[in-house]
Design an enzyme around this catalytic site. Sequence first.
Site, PDB file in Angstrom:
ATOM      1  N   CYS A   2       0.823  -1.195   0.000  1.00  0.00           N
ATOM      2  CA  CYS A   2       0.000   0.000   0.000  1.00  0.00           C
ATOM      3  C   CYS A   2       0.863   1.254   0.000  1.00  0.00           C
ATOM      4  CB  CYS A   2      -0.891   0.011   1.243  1.00  0.00           C
ATOM      5  SG  CYS A   2      -1.839  -1.502   1.473  1.00  0.00           S
ATOM      6  N   ARG A  50      -4.683   1.438  -1.037  1.00  0.00           N
ATOM      7  CA  ARG A  50      -4.518   0.007  -0.793  1.00  0.00           C
ATOM      8  C   ARG A  50      -4.360  -0.814  -2.061  1.00  0.00           C
ATOM      9  NH1 ARG A  50      -8.615  -4.516   1.713  1.00  0.00           N
ATOM     10  NH2 ARG A  50      -6.998  -5.891   2.565  1.00  0.00           N
ATOM     11  N   ASN A  77       1.613  -0.152   5.525  1.00  0.00           N
ATOM     12  CA  ASN A  77       2.114  -0.713   4.268  1.00  0.00           C
ATOM     13  C   ASN A  77       3.035  -1.867   4.627  1.00  0.00           C
ATOM     14  OD1 ASN A  77       3.218  -1.179   1.704  1.00  0.00           O
ATOM     15  ND2 ASN A  77       4.750   0.430   1.954  1.00  0.00           N
ATOM     16  N   GLY A 378      15.088 -12.738  -5.633  1.00  0.00           N
ATOM     17  CA  GLY A 378      16.275 -13.116  -4.876  1.00  0.00           C
ATOM     18  C   GLY A 378      17.175 -12.003  -4.398  1.00  0.00           C
TER      19      GLY A 378
END
Length: 613
Positions: A2, A50, A77, A378
Amino acid sequence: MCGIVGWSNLKNNIRDYSNIMEEMIDTLKLRGPDSGGMKVYNHALIGHRRLSIVDPKGGLQPMTKKIGSREYTICYNGELYNTEEVREKLLQRGYTFDSYGDTEVLLTSYIEFGKDCVNYINGIFAFGIWDEYNRELFLCRDPLGIKPLFYSFKDGNLVFASEIKTLLKHPSIDSVVDKDGFLELISLGPARNLGDGIFRDIKEVPPANYLIFNDKGVTLKEYWELEVREHEDDLEKTKKYVRDLLVEIIENQLVSDVPVCTFLSGGLDSSIISKVAYDAFERNGQETLNTFSIDYKDNKKFFKKDYFQPNSDSDYVGKMVDFLGSNHHNVVLNNIDLAHALDDATIAADLPGMADIDSSLYLFSKEVRKYATVALSGECADEVFGGYPWFTRQYDSIEIFPWADSIEYRKNILRDDLKYLPIENYTKEVCRNSINKIPKLPGESHDDRIIRELSYLNIKYQMITLINRKDRMTMSNSLEGRVPFADKRLVQYAFNLPKEMKLLHGREKGLLREAVRGLIPDEIIDRKKSPYPKTHNPEYTQEVGKMLQNILNDKTSPIHQIIDYDFVEKMIQTGGSNFKKPWYGQLMTGPQVIAYLIQMNNWMKFYNVKLDI
């Protein structure tokens, strides 16, 4: 994920300024396209946008909870990975819940534990909580800074937000960059000092810090730090612990009510994540995992191996896809589009970034978002487990960031009247001050001390730079990026690994390679580290050269305030080869430095940057 924003003034009633807050909230629509809201108090305005990941109906924000006569409102968030564990603790203490997501659990944990709630939660987060009864604002950022949290305190106004552009919509916050900010930008960029926002009026809550604003003023406090201790586990126990913990972390980060995918480069880190995710999907009876890789038009034709990039990704991607059987998507980017997306990347980051290393991730994320809302990748494994070439070098002492090889060249791009700036001394001072914060372990060998210092610098600077890039480029496409290797438990454990174990068999990421032996093919495990793929097509170099030349030809271009025209024009003519070393890290060579200057100019233009240097 968010976008969050808030504004508090304890002396003046700001209830009638909700129109300003609406404008600030609107800047976060890409971070949160699904819904938005605002909670209005006399002395606080709390806003939110959101991107719905878990509990679409019950997780609407800002969320308010009343306990007796006391009222609390949160904008948040992030993602908690131990939601049910914390919920159970709170249920035992008599609390009830109206939703199954993590927002209410986080808010309730603050109501119960206050600022100590940080000791109970595990996840990635940036949040603000307004306590109406005590007229107090609490801001907090996760231990490793995965989620952004900027703020400004000026004229009695404490304003905070997920992004710089949001703060700049507030009338009291100006887009001035003073000498300190410019020196930081030109010395460390695209990295930043922890807590700085380049603009004079803007700061950032550093990772592992919380901020309290009340009638006593503003208090910033660190709540977690890497602990230096002797590593006591033997090799076999260490390998097992790393593997088991990593699998647990990845599986926890697959939790979502919306589609989840993984990035797959054919390298060690993304292959581990994709394998664990694929197995979890199969075990849970979910549809086949979607994996995504990035490439560039005709890149194989022009690829030239070097010290940093010894091989191309495409062959290894194919081997891993064959091994997994994933539903794979290879995203091939057009080089002209890549160049012209530099502006989008700059606006996403609110600062000059990593040139096409940013714009490629921006375009890649745009394509991935057509299929998924959450993507695991990663990043951070190299910083945590010693994956970069500089981890295997020999040092008497570390005098400067190991990725900052170009410091002596950076002055060349500056106008004569700015060449006095102490770029090298500043960078060395920042590096040395950081190293001085690391506690010493009695009896530690020279090599182990150096590897710990390298790890610390990489976690605090290199890693956060890549995390910032990942967050801005993905979230500007409404895609939530998750980075399993940046779990504080894993980071803490790896931080204390001695050199002979971390670089097992004398190899970068040696311990990690052996920890996952048998999980993925040996050919992937033993592959020499190759960084994020970039374009090698001269078409890109030619295009950014044209773009920068057009900027130089326009005498109103703001970059003329700072550059040496002749040197930069020669850069264009030589395709950047007159800039002798990478601007930053491994990837920002000549063409990327040209692209970086395009970003610099357009950032100054788009943000109406006022230099006070």
